[in-house]
Design a protein around this motif. Structure first.
Motif, PDB file in Angstrom:
ATOM      1  N   GLU A 109       2.255   7.771   6.206  1.00 17.63           N
ATOM      2  CA  GLU A 109       3.289   7.913   7.180  1.00 17.63           C
ATOM      3  C   GLU A 109       4.719   7.657   6.391  1.00 17.63           C
ATOM      4  OE1 GLU A 109       4.669   6.047  11.282  1.00 17.63           O
ATOM      5  OE2 GLU A 109       2.789   5.472  10.590  1.00 17.63           O
ATOM      6  N   VAL A 110       5.092   6.653   5.848  1.00 17.19           N
ATOM      7  CA  VAL A 110       6.362   6.382   5.257  1.00 17.19           C
ATOM      8  C   VAL A 110       6.808   7.316   4.138  1.00 17.19           C
ATOM      9  CG1 VAL A 110       7.630   4.612   3.944  1.00 17.19           C
ATOM     10  CG2 VAL A 110       6.102   4.027   5.791  1.00 17.19           C
ATOM     11  N   SER A 111       5.968   7.730   3.430  1.00 15.70           N
ATOM     12  CA  SER A 111       6.075   8.724   2.180  1.00 15.70           C
ATOM     13  C   SER A 111       6.427  10.165   2.949  1.00 15.70           C
ATOM     14  CB  SER A 111       5.140   8.703   1.423  1.00 15.70           C
ATOM     15  OG  SER A 111       3.732   8.922   1.801  1.00 15.70           O
ATOM     16  N   LYS A 112       5.793  10.333   3.934  1.00 15.15           N
ATOM     17  CA  LYS A 112       6.044  11.694   4.672  1.00 15.15           C
ATOM     18  C   LYS A 112       7.243  11.735   5.155  1.00 15.15           C
ATOM     19  CE  LYS A 112       2.231  13.508   6.582  1.00 15.15           C
ATOM     20  NZ  LYS A 112       1.324  13.680   7.638  1.00 15.15           N
ATOM     21  N   VAL A 165       7.545   3.249  -8.844  1.00 16.78           N
ATOM     22  CA  VAL A 165       6.500   2.830  -7.811  1.00 16.78           C
ATOM     23  C   VAL A 165       6.924   2.007  -6.606  1.00 16.78           C
ATOM     24  CG1 VAL A 165       4.307   1.600  -7.495  1.00 16.78           C
ATOM     25  CG2 VAL A 165       4.638   2.578  -9.676  1.00 16.78           C
ATOM     26  N   PHE A 166       6.488   2.325  -5.442  1.00 18.57           N
ATOM     27  CA  PHE A 166       6.857   2.015  -4.200  1.00 18.57           C
ATOM     28  C   PHE A 166       5.691   1.471  -3.293  1.00 18.57           C
ATOM     29  CE2 PHE A 166      10.650   4.303  -5.396  1.00 18.57           C
ATOM     30  CZ  PHE A 166      11.638   3.965  -5.135  1.00 18.57           C
ATOM     31  N   VAL A 167       5.628   0.475  -2.845  1.00 21.51           N
ATOM     32  CA  VAL A 167       4.479  -0.011  -2.037  1.00 21.51           C
ATOM     33  C   VAL A 167       5.045  -0.509  -0.694  1.00 21.51           C
ATOM     34  CG1 VAL A 167       3.049  -2.056  -1.774  1.00 21.51           C
ATOM     35  CG2 VAL A 167       3.403  -1.128  -4.103  1.00 21.51           C
ATOM     36  N   VAL A 168       4.174  -0.164   0.424  1.00 22.03           N
ATOM     37  CA  VAL A 168       4.464  -0.321   1.723  1.00 22.03           C
ATOM     38  C   VAL A 168       3.545  -1.570   2.032  1.00 22.03           C
ATOM     39  CG1 VAL A 168       4.798   0.173   4.198  1.00 22.03           C
ATOM     40  CG2 VAL A 168       5.330   2.010   2.192  1.00 22.03           C
ATOM     41  N   TYR A 169       4.071  -2.691   2.412  1.00 16.32           N
ATOM     42  CA  TYR A 169       3.316  -3.803   2.798  1.00 16.32           C
ATOM     43  C   TYR A 169       3.970  -4.616   3.935  1.00 16.32           C
ATOM     44  CZ  TYR A 169       1.376  -8.554   2.282  1.00 16.32           C
ATOM     45  OH  TYR A 169       0.580  -9.724   2.734  1.00 16.32           O
ATOM     46  N   ALA A 198      -1.861  -3.453   0.338  1.00 14.55           N
ATOM     47  CA  ALA A 198      -0.589  -2.464   0.852  1.00 14.55           C
ATOM     48  C   ALA A 198      -1.322  -1.450   2.057  1.00 14.55           C
ATOM     49  CB  ALA A 198      -0.123  -1.828  -0.362  1.00 14.55           C
ATOM     50  N   GLU A 199      -0.273  -1.074   2.808  1.00 15.24           N
ATOM     51  CA  GLU A 199      -0.687   0.060   3.716  1.00 15.24           C
ATOM     52  C   GLU A 199      -0.415   1.559   3.087  1.00 15.24           C
ATOM     53  OE1 GLU A 199       2.402  -1.582   5.958  1.00 15.24           O
ATOM     54  OE2 GLU A 199       0.852  -3.351   5.873  1.00 15.24           O
ATOM     55  N   GLU A 200       0.549   1.489   2.265  1.00 19.09           N
ATOM     56  CA  GLU A 200       0.928   2.672   1.481  1.00 19.09           C
ATOM     57  C   GLU A 200       1.298   2.638   0.022  1.00 19.09           C
ATOM     58  OE1 GLU A 200       3.217   5.813   3.167  1.00 19.09           O
ATOM     59  OE2 GLU A 200       2.943   5.095   5.197  1.00 19.09           O
ATOM     60  N   VAL A 201       1.122   3.355  -1.060  1.00 22.38           N
ATOM     61  CA  VAL A 201       1.668   3.343  -2.151  1.00 22.38           C
ATOM     62  C   VAL A 201       2.132   4.629  -2.461  1.00 22.38           C
ATOM     63  CG1 VAL A 201       1.262   3.025  -4.680  1.00 22.38           C
ATOM     64  CG2 VAL A 201       0.358   1.472  -3.049  1.00 22.38           C
ATOM     65  N   PHE A 202       3.273   4.892  -3.163  1.00 25.08           N
ATOM     66  CA  PHE A 202       3.966   6.260  -3.337  1.00 25.08           C
ATOM     67  C   PHE A 202       4.495   6.214  -4.641  1.00 25.08           C
ATOM     68  CE2 PHE A 202       6.898   4.728  -0.325  1.00 25.08           C
ATOM     69  CZ  PHE A 202       8.183   5.118  -0.756  1.00 25.08           C
ATOM     70  N   VAL A 208       0.075   8.083  -2.734  1.00 22.91           N
ATOM     71  CA  VAL A 208      -1.241   7.852  -3.386  1.00 22.91           C
ATOM     72  C   VAL A 208      -2.433   7.639  -2.120  1.00 22.91           C
ATOM     73  CG1 VAL A 208      -2.526   5.934  -4.668  1.00 22.91           C
ATOM     74  CG2 VAL A 208      -0.335   6.629  -5.209  1.00 22.91           C
ATOM     75  N   MET A 209      -3.526   7.985  -2.347  1.00 28.34           N
ATOM     76  CA  MET A 209      -4.902   7.854  -1.302  1.00 28.34           C
ATOM     77  C   MET A 209      -5.659   6.761  -1.647  1.00 28.34           C
ATOM     78  SD  MET A 209      -7.776  10.989  -0.547  1.00 28.34           S
ATOM     79  CE  MET A 209      -8.407  10.759  -1.688  1.00 28.34           C
ATOM     80  N   GLY A 210      -5.962   6.435  -3.175  1.00 25.97           N
ATOM     81  CA  GLY A 210      -6.933   5.473  -3.335  1.00 25.97           C
ATOM     82  C   GLY A 210      -6.553   4.691  -4.801  1.00 25.97           C
ATOM     83  N   TYR A 211      -6.923   3.316  -4.528  1.00 20.01           N
ATOM     84  CA  TYR A 211      -6.928   2.446  -5.662  1.00 20.01           C
ATOM     85  C   TYR A 211      -8.230   1.665  -5.513  1.00 20.01           C
ATOM     86  CZ  TYR A 211      -5.976  -2.001  -8.090  1.00 20.01           C
ATOM     87  OH  TYR A 211      -6.012  -3.062  -9.073  1.00 20.01           O
TER      88      TYR A 211
END
Length: 279
Positions: free
Chosen positions: A267-270, A191-195, A241-245, A256-259
């Motif tokens: 953006e980052v995962s792309k 798991v990676f989290v963009v915060y 978080a802004e993103e999760v992948f 990940v789209m939703g929690y």
């Protein structure tokens, strides 16, 4: 009709041929480990990283023969099985290694045995998922932190129970917590989290699998001056978080789209997915 084969201790058997007895230690005690690998365009991806983790895991479990199951072994045996099954470009492999001996909890022998399986894949590369994943946190059972936590051992009940939770709640993936209640991994991925515009991932000391794709992504980030911090992550960060992948050796990077009611960007995962495919 074309038969499908597996490779068991250097011998080919049809997939439905019985090869393990009820005394097999992996069946009885979960006494083994496994690697899941991918071939793309006829090339086995990251064999050196898989071999390194396999070797380290066998040493941790005190299973003999780790020197023989090296990068050359992985390339050679996967190629042999592909030829036997008439598979060519894109293939999924599972290599299961077990302690091959009798005994109860205490083994009489530490020699190893293995089974190699292969199945075709439709995708030619690591395509970023078009539809984002829906996740939730599985907290009914936590994952212990110990010297074996970083390896893909055959003792996988926490993942099975998380999988049942995922199925019950109609999720795409479930996040597993460690024994201290912090983020560990998902059922099949790291798991990676963009915060706050910074990428975080649970440290190996948090009990997560030492994922091959985790290492690849972190290496890509370092090579492109993208900072990734290994840390202890409170599950509450998922709400901010802004993103999760998530990442694994088969699927690459999946965003990940939703929690719950929270929605994320990608953006980052792309960007990282583009770098991965450029490899």
């Amino acid at each position: 009709m074309q038969h499908e084969y597996i490779l068991h201790n250097d011998e080919f058997f049809t997939i439905h041929h019985p090869i393990l007895t009820s005394s097999n230690r992996s069946f009885r005690y979960g006494d083994g480990l496994f690697e899941t690998m991918r071939m793309s365009g006829g090339k086995l991806l990251f064999p050196e990283l898989h071999a390194d983790r396999l070797r380290a895991g066998m040493k941790a479990l005190k299973i003999e023969g780790s020197v023989l199951l090296d990068e050359y072994f992985l390339k050679q045996k996967t190629a042999e099985l592909c030829k036997k099954n008439k598979l060519r470009d894109n293939v999924r492999f599972r290599l299961s290694v077990y302690r091959n001996g009798d005994g109860l909890y205490t083994p009489n022998s530490n020699k190893s045995g293995y089974i190699l399986e292969a199945s075709p894949l439709t995708e030619s590369g690591y395509e970023l998922n078009k539809k984002g994943l829906i996740i939730d946190v599985f907290d009914e059972i936590t994952k212990p932190i110990n010297p074996l936590s970083n390896y893909k051992t055959s003792s996988a009940l926490v993942y099975v129970m998380a999988g049942l939770f995922k199925k019950q709640h109609k999720l795409d993936e479930a996040i597993i917590l460690n024994q201290n209640g912090f983020l560990c991994e998902s059922i099949s991925s790291n798991v990676f989290v963009v915060y706050d515009k910074q990428i975080y991932t649970p440290a190996l000391s948090e009990g997560c699998i030492s994922g091959v794709m985790r290492k690849v992504v972190m290496g890509l980030a370092k090579a492109n001056d993208i900072s990734i911090i290994e840390a202890q992550l409170n599950p509450e960060v998922l709400r901010e978080a802004e993103e999760v992948f998530i990442t694994n050796a088969l699927g690459g990077i999946r965003w990940v789209m939703g929690y719950g009611r929270k929605r994320y960007f990608n953006e980052v995962s792309k960007g990282l997915s583009t770098l991965l495919n450029n490899l």
